[in-house]
Design a protein around this motif. Structure first.
Motif, mmCIF file in Angstrom:
data_model
loop_
_atom_site.group_PDB
_atom_site.id
_atom_site.type_symbol
_atom_site.label_atom_id
_atom_site.label_comp_id
_atom_site.label_asym_id
_atom_site.label_seq_id
_atom_site.Cartn_x
_atom_site.Cartn_y
_atom_site.Cartn_z
ATOM 1 N N GLN A 88 0.834 -1.200 0.000
ATOM 2 C CA GLN A 88 0.000 0.000 0.000
ATOM 3 C C GLN A 88 0.873 1.255 0.000
ATOM 4 O O GLN A 88 0.585 2.230 -0.698
ATOM 5 C CB GLN A 88 -0.896 0.015 1.244
ATOM 6 N N GLY A 89 1.914 1.240 0.794
ATOM 7 C CA GLY A 89 2.790 2.401 0.883
ATOM 8 C C GLY A 89 3.491 2.673 -0.437
ATOM 9 O O GLY A 89 3.491 3.798 -0.950
ATOM 10 N N LEU A 90 4.052 1.626 -1.010
ATOM 11 C CA LEU A 90 4.811 1.789 -2.258
ATOM 12 C C LEU A 90 3.921 2.197 -3.418
ATOM 13 O O LEU A 90 4.240 3.115 -4.181
ATOM 14 C CB LEU A 90 5.518 0.474 -2.608
ATOM 15 N N ALA A 91 2.780 1.504 -3.558
ATOM 16 C CA ALA A 91 1.891 1.785 -4.693
ATOM 17 C C ALA A 91 1.426 3.237 -4.651
ATOM 18 O O ALA A 91 1.265 3.884 -5.691
ATOM 19 C CB ALA A 91 0.692 0.827 -4.665
ATOM 20 N N PHE A 92 1.226 3.742 -3.461
ATOM 21 C CA PHE A 92 0.732 5.108 -3.305
ATOM 22 C C PHE A 92 1.719 6.129 -3.885
ATOM 23 O O PHE A 92 1.310 7.130 -4.484
ATOM 24 C CB PHE A 92 0.509 5.373 -1.812
ATOM 25 N N THR A 93 3.004 5.848 -3.712
ATOM 26 C CA THR A 93 4.004 6.825 -4.146
ATOM 27 C C THR A 93 4.056 6.953 -5.666
ATOM 28 O O THR A 93 4.591 7.931 -6.182
ATOM 29 C CB THR A 93 5.413 6.465 -3.622
ATOM 30 N N ASP A 94 3.497 5.982 -6.375
ATOM 31 C CA ASP A 94 3.469 6.076 -7.841
ATOM 32 C C ASP A 94 2.455 7.104 -8.331
ATOM 33 O O ASP A 94 2.533 7.556 -9.475
ATOM 34 C CB ASP A 94 3.095 4.717 -8.458
ATOM 35 N N ARG A 95 1.474 7.396 -7.500
ATOM 36 C CA ARG A 95 0.377 8.219 -7.997
ATOM 37 C C ARG A 95 0.166 9.495 -7.199
ATOM 38 O O ARG A 95 -0.744 10.263 -7.497
ATOM 39 C CB ARG A 95 -0.924 7.415 -8.035
ATOM 40 N N PHE A 96 0.969 9.715 -6.163
ATOM 41 C CA PHE A 96 0.666 10.867 -5.316
ATOM 42 C C PHE A 96 1.911 11.671 -5.005
ATOM 43 O O PHE A 96 3.004 11.138 -4.850
ATOM 44 C CB PHE A 96 -0.010 10.409 -4.020
ATOM 45 N N ASP A 97 1.696 12.981 -4.865
ATOM 46 C CA ASP A 97 2.793 13.898 -4.588
ATOM 47 C C ASP A 97 2.922 14.113 -3.082
ATOM 48 O O ASP A 97 1.928 14.380 -2.394
ATOM 49 C CB ASP A 97 2.490 15.227 -5.290
ATOM 50 N N ALA A 98 4.147 14.025 -2.586
ATOM 51 C CA ALA A 98 4.369 14.127 -1.129
ATOM 52 C C ALA A 98 3.941 15.487 -0.586
ATOM 53 O O ALA A 98 3.314 15.578 0.475
ATOM 54 C CB ALA A 98 5.836 13.863 -0.813
ATOM 55 N N ASN A 99 4.269 16.554 -1.279
ATOM 56 C CA ASN A 99 3.853 17.877 -0.789
ATOM 57 C C ASN A 99 2.331 18.007 -0.768
ATOM 58 O O ASN A 99 1.765 18.608 0.147
ATOM 59 C CB ASN A 99 4.436 18.988 -1.673
ATOM 60 N N ALA A 100 1.677 17.456 -1.793
ATOM 61 C CA ALA A 100 0.211 17.494 -1.796
ATOM 62 C C ALA A 100 -0.333 16.795 -0.558
ATOM 63 O O ALA A 100 -1.320 17.238 0.043
ATOM 64 C CB ALA A 100 -0.344 16.841 -3.067
ATOM 65 N N TYR A 101 0.336 15.714 -0.160
ATOM 66 C CA TYR A 101 -0.095 15.006 1.058
ATOM 67 C C TYR A 101 0.023 15.906 2.279
ATOM 68 O O TYR A 101 -0.847 15.928 3.148
ATOM 69 C CB TYR A 101 0.732 13.720 1.229
ATOM 70 N N LEU A 102 1.117 16.661 2.336
ATOM 71 C CA LEU A 102 1.278 17.613 3.442
ATOM 72 C C LEU A 102 0.143 18.631 3.462
ATOM 73 O O LEU A 102 -0.457 18.900 4.500
ATOM 74 C CB LEU A 102 2.616 18.357 3.317
ATOM 75 N N TYR A 103 -0.144 19.210 2.289
ATOM 76 C CA TYR A 103 -1.126 20.292 2.237
ATOM 77 C C TYR A 103 -2.542 19.801 2.544
ATOM 78 O O TYR A 103 -3.311 20.472 3.227
ATOM 79 C CB TYR A 103 -1.075 20.988 0.863
ATOM 80 N N ILE A 104 -2.888 18.645 2.021
ATOM 81 C CA ILE A 104 -4.261 18.182 2.229
ATOM 82 C C ILE A 104 -4.457 17.723 3.667
ATOM 83 O O ILE A 104 -5.505 17.969 4.278
ATOM 84 C CB ILE A 104 -4.635 17.088 1.212
ATOM 85 N N THR A 105 -3.448 17.050 4.249
ATOM 86 C CA THR A 105 -3.612 16.670 5.663
ATOM 87 C C THR A 105 -3.721 17.915 6.533
ATOM 88 O O THR A 105 -4.468 17.935 7.521
ATOM 89 C CB THR A 105 -2.454 15.787 6.167
ATOM 90 N N ARG A 106 -2.997 18.963 6.170
ATOM 91 C CA ARG A 106 -3.094 20.216 6.931
ATOM 92 C C ARG A 106 -4.501 20.788 6.843
ATOM 93 O O ARG A 106 -5.068 21.245 7.847
ATOM 94 C CB ARG A 106 -2.074 21.223 6.382
ATOM 95 N N ALA A 107 -5.056 20.770 5.641
ATOM 96 C CA ALA A 107 -6.427 21.277 5.470
ATOM 97 C C ALA A 107 -7.404 20.468 6.332
ATOM 98 O O ALA A 107 -8.312 21.029 6.960
ATOM 99 C CB ALA A 107 -6.833 21.198 3.998
ATOM 100 N N LEU A 108 -7.207 19.160 6.370
ATOM 101 C CA LEU A 108 -8.073 18.316 7.197
ATOM 102 C C LEU A 108 -7.924 18.659 8.672
ATOM 103 O O LEU A 108 -8.917 18.764 9.403
ATOM 104 C CB LEU A 108 -7.722 16.840 6.967
ATOM 105 N N ASP A 109 -6.688 18.815 9.118
ATOM 106 C CA ASP A 109 -6.472 19.097 10.534
ATOM 107 C C ASP A 109 -7.043 20.456 10.923
ATOM 108 O O ASP A 109 -7.511 20.644 12.048
ATOM 109 C CB ASP A 109 -4.971 19.051 10.863
ATOM 110 N N TYR A 110 -7.009 21.399 10.009
ATOM 111 C CA TYR A 110 -7.565 22.726 10.285
ATOM 112 C C TYR A 110 -9.092 22.707 10.312
ATOM 113 O O TYR A 110 -9.714 23.641 10.793
ATOM 114 C CB TYR A 110 -7.092 23.722 9.219
ATOM 115 N N PHE A 111 -9.688 21.650 9.767
ATOM 116 C CA PHE A 111 -11.149 21.653 9.608
ATOM 117 C C PHE A 111 -11.856 21.591 10.957
ATOM 118 O O PHE A 111 -11.670 20.661 11.746
ATOM 119 C CB PHE A 111 -11.597 20.484 8.736
ATOM 120 N N ASP A 112 -12.678 22.588 11.203
ATOM 121 C CA ASP A 112 -13.515 22.654 12.398
ATOM 122 C C ASP A 112 -14.658 23.594 12.044
ATOM 123 O O ASP A 112 -14.553 24.809 12.195
ATOM 124 C CB ASP A 112 -12.710 23.164 13.586
#
Lengths: 379, 379
Positions: B270-294
């Motif tokens: 799961q970890g490896l396959a994910f890196t083929d299709r996703f950008d690491a910085n995008a992961y940072l930004y979207i998780t941040r948006a989720l954490d900010y959500f209230d």
């Protein structure tokens, strides 16, 4: 015996072994770091072995030599505590595979004169127990009035009762399990991958460079730490509260990647502080031993067989918010003990603090352990 | 309208903006990758916006151009499904901050001509929604008969109803929450630290080197993936079963650090396959948006205020084994909707699969969503 140089704080012994490990290797010598507290009674009947958890150590009730912090279980071990050096002879040994004086990946491989690294044999919980038995032989301690442990310490207590039943009068198993679940293994695998993904890990051969894989180890610790806390406890302790800063004394979102939330700051601190006192390879080896742990499997697939004919008394304790080793896992142990006809008492305690509750102040836990141990003393 | 070049698969539009973000920045232009399915009715009354989750994308019901796999929600969107292009005009857009065609850290910063990296502004769930509104304006879609999403998609559906209440007739919020908890934030922080600890992350400036921080991103994915599955589901799927190997066809412990357990092997994949299709910085930004959500915080601290006077109908669905966004979080939403006098239906579905259940085959979920949408069509 009072002045026996084998007894006291910060002791370390090199035993010749060899110790036959579950993986088939003969380990020799077997180094063990340990501490003892109190005096062994003339009849030898007051010895209590404390088993520590994954990242614990032998400094159960005395100052940690690296961190300078008090022992990790002074709430359980000490004057007026359930386990009291005034009445008990207390032994606590660093587990095999760890990094506080016992043989592990950071100690020297006699075949090469260099640290073992990943050449150290993979060990099991039972191997840890067998190494402790060697230490007790060395100390002249034959029967144990009790083996006591929480988390991985509880697994060792179970393994002690199953491996050396004649030697264990009582076992106290707190916040533990008889086998690691798929989810337990999954969390550990994340931690191991975090360490191994750190380029500084260098296949485990990082000791000479003096630059260990601290970043990977910190991430591993952070992931594991979440499992030690309950969601309710995290919410109570941190919630969504923001971190105060010089430029934002009341806390405010940075719209950046600083540790805005207190829980982020806390986790980062936990991860970093851990790397000062723990070896990354030792973390790999001990998590592996935990994942391999399945006491039923060692006994033909039936947990009750591990306790067949036992005369050991058992005290099983769980915490209602522990989701790492939830109460259901303790019930599995209790059912097996009942099936084996063992004397077993079980209590689920209420705490908001999740798995970590066993390390925290808990008058109920102290009362349960104290009562259980005293019942054995007067029997 | 049938031949409108704006409509169809694999579309991408560069909108002039500017979009004022919650963090204060003006973003211009605003790029949006999206897909549409079906035809917009002449009265414009059959438009349904699908919002995707953290690692999802706009390819909701058509083949993914990178992985070649079917769309991620073909069980919900497709012929004979609750959302059917034969009846509905379906829009699904890549969220702002992601990496499948919408503006994010991997797209070009017009001020420098290079990828934004960490200079991309931190965004929020509401910013994602505002970008989607710009897209709908571009497409000539004014009212939405429904906004539908699971997980982060559900947060967007809630944010849509709160931000553009006059535009949303119905909102379907599945396996979601109105705010990220301390535990949710903690898991994301582990993932972010894993990425940032990877030396290849280079402060987010890794695009030119062509060697992204895949190891860190894989660890982040592994940690998150555990939270998507239930303990019972993991046990059912993997338990402690060992991985078969050429030298050990029935599986056996290696007494090493290979992926002995099937769950380890699965997570690594799961970890490896994910890196083929996703950008690491995008992961940072979207998780941040989720954490900010209230959502309550955006409305004076009272969630019901987010829905004051709303005429939107709501359908809230949770799964009983989802421990990422458990049923209790859905109940908080329902209580707020009730307090606001909104029309809300709520159902907790039973599934062994934890949070991921919303993506899997679930006749009950399909029936609930179908019934809810049809009630709106006939009203």
């Amino acid at each position: 015996m009072n002045d026996d140089p084998r007894f006291g704080l910060n002791r370390r012994v090199v035993l010749p072994g060899p110790l036959r490990l579950d993986g088939g290797t003969l380990l020799s010598p077997v180094e063990v770091g340990y501490e003892t507290y109190g005096r062994l009674a003339d009849n030898g009947g007051n010895a209590i072995l404390i088993c520590h958890a994954l990242t614990g150590d032998q400094h159960v009730a005395a100052t940690h030599p690296v961190t300078g912090k008090p022992g990790w279980w002074t709430r359980m071990v000490g004057p007026g505590r359930p386990i009291d050096p005034a009445r008990h002879f207390v032994i606590c040994a660093n587990v095999l595979g760890s990094c506080m004086g016992s043989s592990g990946p950071a100690t020297v491989n006699p075949a090469t004169g260099k640290p073992w690294g990943m050449a150290f044999p993979v060990i099991t919980i039972r191997d840890m127990v067998r190494a402790q038995a060697l230490l007790l032989d060395h100390l002249g301690v034959e029967p144990l009035m009790a083996v006591v442990g929480g988390s991985m310490g509880g697994m060792q207590a179970l393994s002690w009762a199953a491996t050396f039943p004649e030697r264990v009068s009582a076992a106290v198993v707190i916040a533990s399990t008889a086998r690691h679940s798929a989810q337990n293994i999954a969390f550990h695998e994340v931690g191991r991958q975090a360490i191994m993904a750190d380029p500084k890990w260098r296949g485990g051969d990082y000791y000479a460079a003096g630059d260990p894989p601290a970043a990977g180890l910190a991430v591993a610790r952070m992931a594991a730490h979440i499992t030690y806390l309950s969601e309710a406890g995290l919410t109570e302790k941190f919630g969504r509260r923001l971190q105060a800063r010089p430029d934002r004394p009341d806390g405010a979102k940075s719209f950046g990647f600083d540790a805005d939330f207190q829980v982020e700051s806390y986790l980062r601190h936990q991860g970093l502080a851990f790397t000062d006192r723990f070896d990354a390879n030792a973390y790999l080896y001990i998590t592996r031993a935990l994942d391999y742990f399945d006491l039923a499997e060692e006994h033909g697939g039936t947990l009750a067989h591990a306790f067949a004919g036992t005369r050991t008394r058992f005290c099983i304790v769980s915490f209602d918010t522990d989701w790492l080793y939830p109460t259901s896992e303790s019930r599995v142990i209790v059912h097996a003990l009942n099936a084996a006809g063992a004397r077993a008492s079980f209590v689920e305690l209420s705490s908001p603090f999740g798995h970590d509750a066993f390390l925290l102040e808990s008058p109920e836990l102290a009362r349960v352990v104290d009562g259980f141990l005293r019942a054995g003393e007067t029997a």
